[in-house]
Design a protein around this motif. Structure first.
Motif, PDB file in Angstrom:
ATOM      1  N   GLU A 242       0.631  -1.532   0.443  1.00 10.06           N
ATOM      2  CA  GLU A 242      -0.041  -0.372   0.004  1.00 10.06           C
ATOM      3  C   GLU A 242       0.428   1.152  -0.071  1.00 10.06           C
ATOM      4  O   GLU A 242       0.694   1.705  -0.264  1.00 10.06           O
ATOM      5  CB  GLU A 242      -0.771  -0.024   1.345  1.00 10.06           C
ATOM      6  CG  GLU A 242      -2.448  -0.985   1.359  1.00 10.06           C
ATOM      7  CD  GLU A 242      -2.976  -0.687   1.852  1.00 10.06           C
ATOM      8  OE1 GLU A 242      -3.728  -1.549   1.619  1.00 10.06           O
ATOM      9  OE2 GLU A 242      -2.955   0.426   2.937  1.00 10.06           O
ATOM     10  N   SER A 245       2.742   1.682  -3.223  1.00 10.66           N
ATOM     11  CA  SER A 245       1.677   2.800  -4.139  1.00 10.66           C
ATOM     12  C   SER A 245       1.875   3.793  -4.446  1.00 10.66           C
ATOM     13  O   SER A 245       1.176   4.740  -4.791  1.00 10.66           O
ATOM     14  CB  SER A 245       0.498   1.468  -4.756  1.00 10.66           C
ATOM     15  OG  SER A 245       0.865   0.241  -4.866  1.00 10.66           O
ATOM     16  N   LEU A 246       1.457   4.294  -3.021  1.00  8.12           N
ATOM     17  CA  LEU A 246       1.334   5.495  -2.512  1.00  8.12           C
ATOM     18  C   LEU A 246       2.158   6.728  -2.777  1.00  8.12           C
ATOM     19  O   LEU A 246       1.995   8.076  -3.080  1.00  8.12           O
ATOM     20  CB  LEU A 246       0.381   5.725  -1.236  1.00  8.12           C
ATOM     21  CG  LEU A 246      -1.235   4.917  -1.345  1.00  8.12           C
ATOM     22  CD1 LEU A 246      -1.343   4.569   0.463  1.00  8.12           C
ATOM     23  CD2 LEU A 246      -2.258   5.746  -1.090  1.00  8.12           C
ATOM     24  N   TYR A 249       2.830   7.266  -6.698  1.00  5.67           N
ATOM     25  CA  TYR A 249       1.554   7.460  -7.494  1.00  5.67           C
ATOM     26  C   TYR A 249       2.064   9.071  -7.017  1.00  5.67           C
ATOM     27  O   TYR A 249       1.452   9.825  -8.357  1.00  5.67           O
ATOM     28  CB  TYR A 249       0.660   7.318  -6.728  1.00  5.67           C
ATOM     29  CG  TYR A 249      -0.627   8.600  -6.748  1.00  5.67           C
ATOM     30  CD1 TYR A 249      -1.436   8.539  -8.134  1.00  5.67           C
ATOM     31  CD2 TYR A 249      -1.647   9.052  -5.486  1.00  5.67           C
ATOM     32  CE1 TYR A 249      -2.059   9.634  -8.145  1.00  5.67           C
ATOM     33  CE2 TYR A 249      -2.497   9.910  -6.423  1.00  5.67           C
ATOM     34  CZ  TYR A 249      -3.005   9.858  -7.090  1.00  5.67           C
ATOM     35  OH  TYR A 249      -3.318  11.093  -6.894  1.00  5.67           O
ATOM     36  N   LEU A 263      -3.811  15.514  -1.913  1.00  7.46           N
ATOM     37  CA  LEU A 263      -3.483  14.461  -1.574  1.00  7.46           C
ATOM     38  C   LEU A 263      -3.175  13.715  -1.461  1.00  7.46           C
ATOM     39  O   LEU A 263      -2.398  13.171  -0.476  1.00  7.46           O
ATOM     40  CB  LEU A 263      -5.003  14.055  -2.563  1.00  7.46           C
ATOM     41  CG  LEU A 263      -6.194  13.124  -1.756  1.00  7.46           C
ATOM     42  CD1 LEU A 263      -6.557  13.040  -0.452  1.00  7.46           C
ATOM     43  CD2 LEU A 263      -6.996  13.072  -2.883  1.00  7.46           C
ATOM     44  N   MET A 267      -1.628  11.627   1.555  1.00 11.97           N
ATOM     45  CA  MET A 267      -2.275  10.117   1.815  1.00 11.97           C
ATOM     46  C   MET A 267      -0.648   9.331   1.674  1.00 11.97           C
ATOM     47  O   MET A 267      -0.838   7.680   2.296  1.00 11.97           O
ATOM     48  CB  MET A 267      -2.592   9.478   0.601  1.00 11.97           C
ATOM     49  CG  MET A 267      -4.272  10.198   0.398  1.00 11.97           C
ATOM     50  SD  MET A 267      -5.372   9.767  -0.780  1.00 11.97           S
ATOM     51  CE  MET A 267      -4.275   9.341  -2.262  1.00 11.97           C
ATOM     52  N   ALA A 270       1.275   9.395   5.603  1.00 16.69           N
ATOM     53  CA  ALA A 270       0.711   9.043   5.908  1.00 16.69           C
ATOM     54  C   ALA A 270       0.608   7.660   5.733  1.00 16.69           C
ATOM     55  O   ALA A 270       1.011   6.468   7.357  1.00 16.69           O
ATOM     56  CB  ALA A 270      -1.225   9.284   6.572  1.00 16.69           C
ATOM     57  N   ARG A 271       0.703   6.961   4.393  1.00 17.22           N
ATOM     58  CA  ARG A 271       0.697   4.952   5.305  1.00 17.22           C
ATOM     59  C   ARG A 271       1.467   5.181   4.761  1.00 17.22           C
ATOM     60  O   ARG A 271       2.432   3.763   5.663  1.00 17.22           O
ATOM     61  CB  ARG A 271      -0.213   4.979   3.801  1.00 17.22           C
ATOM     62  CG  ARG A 271      -0.331   3.433   3.285  1.00 17.22           C
ATOM     63  CD  ARG A 271      -1.442   2.891   4.564  1.00 17.22           C
ATOM     64  NE  ARG A 271      -1.729   1.993   5.084  1.00 17.22           N
ATOM     65  CZ  ARG A 271      -0.923   0.624   5.584  1.00 17.22           C
ATOM     66  NH1 ARG A 271      -0.201   1.914   6.456  1.00 17.22           N
ATOM     67  NH2 ARG A 271      -0.824  -0.142   6.144  1.00 17.22           N
ATOM     68  N   ASP A 274       3.228   5.967   8.978  1.00 20.34           N
ATOM     69  CA  ASP A 274       2.260   4.313   9.568  1.00 20.34           C
ATOM     70  C   ASP A 274       3.216   2.413   9.300  1.00 20.34           C
ATOM     71  O   ASP A 274       3.026   2.063   9.997  1.00 20.34           O
ATOM     72  CB  ASP A 274       1.061   4.773   9.637  1.00 20.34           C
ATOM     73  CG  ASP A 274       0.710   5.653  10.185  1.00 20.34           C
ATOM     74  OD1 ASP A 274       0.962   6.647  10.977  1.00 20.34           O
ATOM     75  OD2 ASP A 274      -1.032   5.967  10.672  1.00 20.34           O
ATOM     76  N   ARG A 319      -3.247  12.814   7.943  1.00 21.49           N
ATOM     77  CA  ARG A 319      -5.048  11.983   8.166  1.00 21.49           C
ATOM     78  C   ARG A 319      -5.773  13.163   7.905  1.00 21.49           C
ATOM     79  O   ARG A 319      -6.825  13.175   6.905  1.00 21.49           O
ATOM     80  CB  ARG A 319      -5.625  10.935   8.501  1.00 21.49           C
ATOM     81  CG  ARG A 319      -4.661   9.185   8.017  1.00 21.49           C
ATOM     82  CD  ARG A 319      -5.486   8.301   8.570  1.00 21.49           C
ATOM     83  NE  ARG A 319      -5.288   8.203  10.401  1.00 21.49           N
ATOM     84  CZ  ARG A 319      -4.698   7.658  11.285  1.00 21.49           C
ATOM     85  NH1 ARG A 319      -2.989   6.775  10.503  1.00 21.49           N
ATOM     86  NH2 ARG A 319      -4.156   7.452  12.017  1.00 21.49           N
ATOM     87  N   GLU A 320      -5.390  13.939   8.984  1.00 17.02           N
ATOM     88  CA  GLU A 320      -6.196  14.558   9.378  1.00 17.02           C
ATOM     89  C   GLU A 320      -6.994  16.058   7.584  1.00 17.02           C
ATOM     90  O   GLU A 320      -7.456  16.067   7.718  1.00 17.02           O
ATOM     91  CB  GLU A 320      -6.033  15.399  10.248  1.00 17.02           C
ATOM     92  CG  GLU A 320      -7.131  17.410  10.328  1.00 17.02           C
ATOM     93  CD  GLU A 320      -8.270  17.270  10.122  1.00 17.02           C
ATOM     94  OE1 GLU A 320      -8.828  16.178  10.975  1.00 17.02           O
ATOM     95  OE2 GLU A 320      -8.864  18.146   9.699  1.00 17.02           O
ATOM     96  N   VAL A 322      -6.172  14.743   4.449  1.00 15.54           N
ATOM     97  CA  VAL A 322      -6.999  13.815   3.647  1.00 15.54           C
ATOM     98  C   VAL A 322      -8.025  13.699   4.160  1.00 15.54           C
ATOM     99  O   VAL A 322      -9.015  14.480   2.941  1.00 15.54           O
ATOM    100  CB  VAL A 322      -6.892  12.379   3.740  1.00 15.54           C
ATOM    101  CG1 VAL A 322      -7.822  11.993   2.966  1.00 15.54           C
ATOM    102  CG2 VAL A 322      -5.068  11.956   3.524  1.00 15.54           C
ATOM    103  N   ALA A 323      -9.014  14.487   5.604  1.00 20.44           N
ATOM    104  CA  ALA A 323     -10.543  14.578   5.963  1.00 20.44           C
ATOM    105  C   ALA A 323     -10.565  15.862   4.231  1.00 20.44           C
ATOM    106  O   ALA A 323     -11.777  15.665   4.328  1.00 20.44           O
ATOM    107  CB  ALA A 323     -10.703  14.633   6.948  1.00 20.44           C
TER     108      ALA A 323
ATOM    109  N   ALA B 281     -10.667   9.346   6.614  1.00 17.95           N
ATOM    110  CA  ALA B 281      -8.989   9.577   5.376  1.00 17.95           C
ATOM    111  C   ALA B 281      -8.401   8.090   5.714  1.00 17.95           C
ATOM    112  O   ALA B 281      -8.462   7.710   4.778  1.00 17.95           O
ATOM    113  CB  ALA B 281      -8.444  10.015   7.123  1.00 17.95           C
ATOM    114  N   ALA B 289      -4.910   2.975  -2.070  1.00 18.97           N
ATOM    115  CA  ALA B 289      -3.830   1.781  -2.710  1.00 18.97           C
ATOM    116  C   ALA B 289      -4.456   1.236  -3.150  1.00 18.97           C
ATOM    117  O   ALA B 289      -3.934   0.179  -4.038  1.00 18.97           O
ATOM    118  CB  ALA B 289      -3.661   1.943  -0.470  1.00 18.97           C
ATOM    119  N   ARG B 296      -0.702  -1.131 -10.919  1.00 18.94           N
ATOM    120  CA  ARG B 296       0.668  -1.508 -10.573  1.00 18.94           C
ATOM    121  C   ARG B 296       0.513  -2.891 -11.238  1.00 18.94           C
ATOM    122  O   ARG B 296       1.568  -3.521 -11.857  1.00 18.94           O
ATOM    123  CB  ARG B 296       0.882  -1.076  -9.063  1.00 18.94           C
ATOM    124  CG  ARG B 296       1.649  -0.156  -8.991  1.00 18.94           C
ATOM    125  CD  ARG B 296       1.932   0.037  -7.672  1.00 18.94           C
ATOM    126  NE  ARG B 296       3.117  -0.840  -7.327  1.00 18.94           N
ATOM    127  CZ  ARG B 296       3.530  -1.821  -6.118  1.00 18.94           C
ATOM    128  NH1 ARG B 296       3.136  -1.363  -5.488  1.00 18.94           N
ATOM    129  NH2 ARG B 296       4.653  -2.700  -6.528  1.00 18.94           N
TER     130      ARG B 296
END
Lengths: 328, 379
Positions: A242, A245-246, A249, A263, A267, A270-271, A274, A319-320, A322-323, B281, B289, B296
């Motif tokens: 995940e 990919s993000l 991108y 955005l 993302m 955040a991802r 974490d 994430r905030e 993103v929201a 979010a 993803a 991909r």
């Protein structure tokens, strides 16, 4: 549509992977981290490869490539957990290129791209490599400032992450010069590059865990044959993929579709930050007792992953964003 | 790397989009089950008449011969337009591809066209009460007679069995065999006395699935696919088709639902709640993803013929995200989220099957651990 790298990008990634595997072997990383220093000779070799200026325009002596190429280097250096001034150097230069005044660019970019001068980058809360930097670029909310060495009041900060130097920088400095939007663009790009470092850390922690789970035997079997362990490893792969990919991108968006960058960067950061923290924690668990020892290399990854969650915002903060950006 | 569509791909997308805009039938109307099913059959006829029923099928078999990417664009546009699934979904995604891959010329001639037109509906007879995830342990017996086979046993979770003409049936043709050996793949006529179909009522109160009882049901020799004893290999093809088709449109469907959920949050005045903002979010990040991972994977498949590791987690991503999304929506609705015929209450309950159907989360994690990560096998 093509979500893959071109030949040049693949070569950059392979070169970086081979360079790091050869130069930043685990014992080298350990020695540098324990001594809390970078290796001048290795840094010279990275400079000779043109890495600090990879995303800097050719007119300033850079390679004129994009964030994707920078991200590939950051990922590989993260994978090696390499102690080096790369991020601070490359990202201070990038910030200047995206959001700096013409005067600042002309004065500092050539030196930063060729690494004849040293750069530092950070926020008001936490800066990477501030000590000894010729130019420090510091962000706070939607502002950014440039601090020259003579004006920099640096308070060194000993953190758990020994693969980098950190500090807090006093309030002096002049505005970076760019418009609010350019400053946000610089900040987003920096977040994506740090996310790429996290991605590399996460992939390394996963690889180490899988190798260990296949080899370590308890109750007469490799522990990786037990679902308590193997399912944890599957979840680690899920998190890594995940993040991957993000991050890719977001780097593509920075280079080719800037309207999507805010955005995409939120993302990705955040991802990935974490994911690296979660995967490194899981890696310690998979390794059991040995993973908790100083002697094992995992803790260098774990601590750097933790530091990355604090650099330019962690999961909750992004994430905030993103929201907000999805219309809540 | 270019995540936009090329001019040719854009032209294809626009062609699909325009056609759907002009021809999509809107949501399946309320009504009894038969009329709802006939609605989706009529929709399949419309698709077929315009050449959209077998988008990825080769042209020699009546399909459009679309590339992998075009097929993904098509499913994405179907989801975007909220178009219903065509009636014969299992025939299109599994039955047809298996006949094309393993069938004889006579079988192709006999079976393919009525799959495309929706005239003959197909169902899948794989799972049994004692053989769920451990499919290869199945016990339904096929006994050889002059000119064909007698089938005895029971299948379960058989979607569309009550309206099907044909069943993709895997049965044990060698009584002394165990596991993967000794299985044969049959195409079994559902319209015969030896077959009894009973609806299986699920936790939502509806019956999407059936139990199917085979009591001396007959399959002529010419309806064996891929040869006696090769059933496992043939069955694996259909399962791979089931999974490969998932990623492309799943993210679009989730995106539609997330948009509705965001609107619901704002309407109910809880868009400012930090806990809800964080969960929304997380959903957005999970959906993106999945979308990007599918791209991909598709790129890897186009370039090398093999999907990348990111594709192996697509089903896990989809099921967990879909479950979390529906659950949050019913929470945001408050007591109204409990209403028996409520849309979100239905979705929340239905989504519980997502981590079981088409490969349980546990089995998929085993597959990721063993085949992608190369960890030692449990057994």
């Amino acid at each position: 549509m093509d979500f893959g790298f071109n030949d040049e990008q693949r070569e950059i990634k392979q070169t970086a992977r081979a360079f790091c595997a050869d130069r930043f072997k685990p014992e080298v990383v350990r020695n540098l981290a324990e001594a809390e220093r970078y290796d001048d000779d290795l840094w010279t070799q990275m400079v000779e490869l043109g890495w600090p200026g990879i995303a800097i325009d050719e007119r300033f002596g850079g390679q004129g490539l994009g964030l994707i190429e920078l991200v590939l280097l950051a990922e590989e250096l993260g994978y090696a957990c390499a102690p080096s001034p790369f991020l601070a150097q490359a990202l201070s230069a990038l910030a200047l290129q995206v959001a700096g005044s013409q005067a600042l660019q002309e004065r500092y970019l050539p030196g930063l791209a060729s690494a004849s001068s040293r750069g530092a980058v950070g926020t008001d809360e936490l800066c990477i490599d501030p000590e000894g930097a010729d130019l420090l670029v510091l962000f706070s909310d939607d502002q950014a400032r440039a601090v020259e060495a003579a004006d920099a009041e640096v308070q060194g900060l000993l953190t758990i992450d020994q693969t980098r130097r950190y500090g807090v920088v006093g309030p002096a400095g002049e505005p970076l010069g760019g418009e609010t939007e350019a400053i946000a663009g610089a900040r987003d790009r920096i977040a994506v590059a740090i996310a790429a470092d996290s991605l590399g850390l996460a992939q390394r922690a996963l690889d180490m865990s899988v190798a260990y789970a296949a080899e370590r035997r308890q109750f007469e079997r490799p522990i990786g044959a037990y679902q308590g362990v193997s399912h944890r490893c599957a979840e680690m792969l899920w998190a890594v993929e995940e993040a991957r990919s993000l991050v890719y991108y977001a780097a593509w968006a920075a280079d080719s579709e800037p309207a999507s960058l805010p955005l995409a960067a939120a993302m990705a950061k955040a991802r990935a930050s974490d994911a690296a923290w979660e995967v490194c924690k899981d890696a310690v668990q998979v390794h059991g007792g040995i993973g908790f020892t100083w002697e094992h290399d995992l803790h260098f990854l774990l601590k750097r992953a933790r530091a990355n969650t604090q650099l330019f915002g962690g999961g909750a903060r992004h994430r905030e964003r993103v929201a907000e950006l999805v219309g809540l | 790397m270019d995540l936009t569509l090329t001019p040719e791909e854009t032209a294809f997308r626009d062609q699909v989009r325009d056609w759907l805009e002009a021809n999509r039938p809107g949501p399946v109307p309320d009504g009894d089950e038969e009329s709802r099913f006939e609605f989706t059959r009529a929709w399949q006829r419309t698709l077929h008449a315009a050449g959209w029923a077998g988008v990825s099928w080769p042209t020699e078999y009546g399909g459009r011969g679309a590339s992998l990417l075009e097929a993904a664009i098509f499913s994405g546009e179907m989801a975007r337009a909220k178009a219903p699934r065509p009636a014969n979904v299992l025939g299109l995604v599994m039955g047809g591809p298996v006949v094309m891959a393993h069938g004889t010329e006579e079988q192709k001639e006999r079976f393919l066209e009525p799959i495309l037109s929706g005239e003959e509906i197909w169902c899948q007879g794989f799972s049994e009460p004692e053989s769920g995830s451990d499919l290869a342990s199945l016990k339904t017996r096929a006994t050889k007679h002059d000119g064909g086979w007698r089938i005895n046993g029971q299948k379960v979770w058989t979607t569309l069995a009550h309206v099907s003409k044909w069943c993709m049936l895997v049965a044990r043709s060698d009584p002394g065999s165990s596991k993967h050996a000794g299985l044969t793949y049959f195409i079994c006529d559902m319209e015969q006395a030896g077959i009894e179909v009973r609806p299986l009522i699920q936790i939502t109160g509806e019956a999407e699935f059936n139990e199917v009882f085979f009591n001396d049901a007959w399959v002529p020799e010419e309806n064996v696919i891929g040869g006696e004893g090769n059933g496992w290999m043939v069955a694996i093809t259909t399962l791979m088709n089931e999974r490969a088709g998932l990623g492309a449109s799943a993210a679009v469907g989730l995106s539609n639902d997330l948009d509705a959920l965001i609107e619901l949050c704002n309407r109910r005045g809880c868009g400012g709640d930090v806990r809800i903002r964080d969960r929304i979010a997380r959903l957005k990040i999970g959906i993106e993803a999945l979308r990007l991972g599918s791209m991909r994977s598709l790129t890897a498949q186009i370039r090398t013929g093999i999907p990348g590791p990111e594709g192996s987690v697509a089903k896990l991503q989809w099921s967990s995200t879909n479950q979390a999304l529906a659950e949050l929506a019913t929470e945001v609705l408050g007591p109204a989220g409990l209403e028996r015929n409520g849309e979100w209450a239905y979705k929340m309950l239905r989504s519980r099957a997502n981590s079981i159907e088409g490969g349980t989360t546990e089995v998929l994690k085993n597959i990721v651990a063993e085949r992608v990560l190369g960890l030692p096998k449990l057994r």
